[in-house]
Design a protein around this motif. Sequence first.
Motif, PDB file in Angstrom:
ATOM      1  N   UNK A   1       0.530  -1.826   0.070  1.00 18.17           N
ATOM      2  CA  UNK A   1       0.073  -0.003   0.119  1.00 18.17           C
ATOM      3  C   UNK A   1       1.113   1.098  -0.161  1.00 18.17           C
ATOM      4  N   UNK A   2       0.720   2.174  -0.683  1.00 13.35           N
ATOM      5  CA  UNK A   2       1.439   3.126  -0.582  1.00 13.35           C
ATOM      6  C   UNK A   2       1.364   4.483   0.861  1.00 13.35           C
ATOM      7  N   UNK A   3       2.061   4.942   0.757  1.00 17.19           N
ATOM      8  CA  UNK A   3       2.412   5.889   1.711  1.00 17.19           C
ATOM      9  C   UNK A   3       1.115   7.277   1.594  1.00 17.19           C
ATOM     10  N   UNK A   4       0.228   7.505   0.584  1.00 15.52           N
ATOM     11  CA  UNK A   4      -1.040   8.105   0.550  1.00 15.52           C
ATOM     12  C   UNK A   4      -1.805   7.806   1.489  1.00 15.52           C
ATOM     13  N   UNK A   5      -1.835   6.348   0.915  1.00 14.52           N
ATOM     14  CA  UNK A   5      -3.388   5.336   0.582  1.00 14.52           C
ATOM     15  C   UNK A   5      -3.567   5.156   1.588  1.00 14.52           C
ATOM     16  N   UNK A   6      -2.777   4.985   2.579  1.00 13.71           N
ATOM     17  CA  UNK A   6      -2.728   4.697   4.134  1.00 13.71           C
ATOM     18  C   UNK A   6      -2.787   5.625   5.021  1.00 13.71           C
ATOM     19  N   UNK A  10      -5.758   6.448   7.643  1.00 10.30           N
ATOM     20  CA  UNK A  10      -5.699   6.691   8.119  1.00 10.30           C
ATOM     21  C   UNK A  10      -6.682   7.639   8.838  1.00 10.30           C
ATOM     22  N   UNK A  11      -6.549   8.952   7.556  1.00 11.40           N
ATOM     23  CA  UNK A  11      -7.440  10.184   8.463  1.00 11.40           C
ATOM     24  C   UNK A  11      -9.072   9.566   8.639  1.00 11.40           C
ATOM     25  N   UNK A  12      -9.458   8.732   7.377  1.00 10.09           N
ATOM     26  CA  UNK A  12     -10.961   8.058   7.765  1.00 10.09           C
ATOM     27  C   UNK A  12     -11.468   7.167   9.307  1.00 10.09           C
ATOM     28  N   UNK A  13     -10.254   6.784   9.779  1.00  7.59           N
ATOM     29  CA  UNK A  13     -10.348   5.682  10.444  1.00  7.59           C
ATOM     30  C   UNK A  13     -10.134   7.218  12.909  1.00  7.59           C
ATOM     31  N   UNK A  31      -3.461  17.949   4.330  1.00  6.11           N
ATOM     32  CA  UNK A  31      -3.306  16.445   4.220  1.00  6.11           C
ATOM     33  C   UNK A  31      -4.012  16.748   3.157  1.00  6.11           C
ATOM     34  N   UNK A  32      -4.891  16.658   2.756  1.00  9.36           N
ATOM     35  CA  UNK A  32      -5.809  16.477   1.614  1.00  9.36           C
ATOM     36  C   UNK A  32      -5.684  17.312   1.040  1.00  9.36           C
ATOM     37  N   UNK A  33      -5.288  18.502   0.801  1.00 12.16           N
ATOM     38  CA  UNK A  33      -5.220  19.952  -0.555  1.00 12.16           C
ATOM     39  C   UNK A  33      -3.606  19.918  -1.061  1.00 12.16           C
ATOM     40  N   UNK A  34      -2.887  19.086  -0.814  1.00 13.53           N
ATOM     41  CA  UNK A  34      -1.530  18.304  -1.352  1.00 13.53           C
ATOM     42  C   UNK A  34      -0.981  18.613  -2.262  1.00 13.53           C
ATOM     43  N   UNK A  35      -2.479  17.322  -3.019  1.00 10.14           N
ATOM     44  CA  UNK A  35      -1.843  17.613  -3.962  1.00 10.14           C
ATOM     45  C   UNK A  35      -3.595  15.953  -4.816  1.00 10.14           C
ATOM     46  N   UNK A  36      -3.915  16.356  -6.053  1.00 11.68           N
ATOM     47  CA  UNK A  36      -4.391  15.736  -6.214  1.00 11.68           C
ATOM     48  C   UNK A  36      -3.970  13.770  -6.050  1.00 11.68           C
TER      49      UNK A  36
END
Length: 70
Positions: A1-6, A10-13, A31-36
């Motif tokens: 799993x890629x870092x962004x997905x992990x 974690x944010x969802x939890x 965090x979310x605004x860092x990139x598409x």
Amino acid sequence: MAVIEAEARAWVRRLAMGRPTTDDAQAFLHWRSQSPAHVLAWAEASREWRDVAQVAQVFRARQASRAEVV
């Protein structure tokens, strides 16, 4: 799993299970605004969380139905 997905999972939890503060919300938005890729990872993690919640709801309903039969 890629870092962004992990991180997205974690944010969802963190946001769904805890008691998010204003600071949490600001950190999440940053965090979310860092990139598409962050936006897409959040969308996917959110969808997964909803899917798991639906499965859990069906499971609880079936367990309750079985308990009524016994």
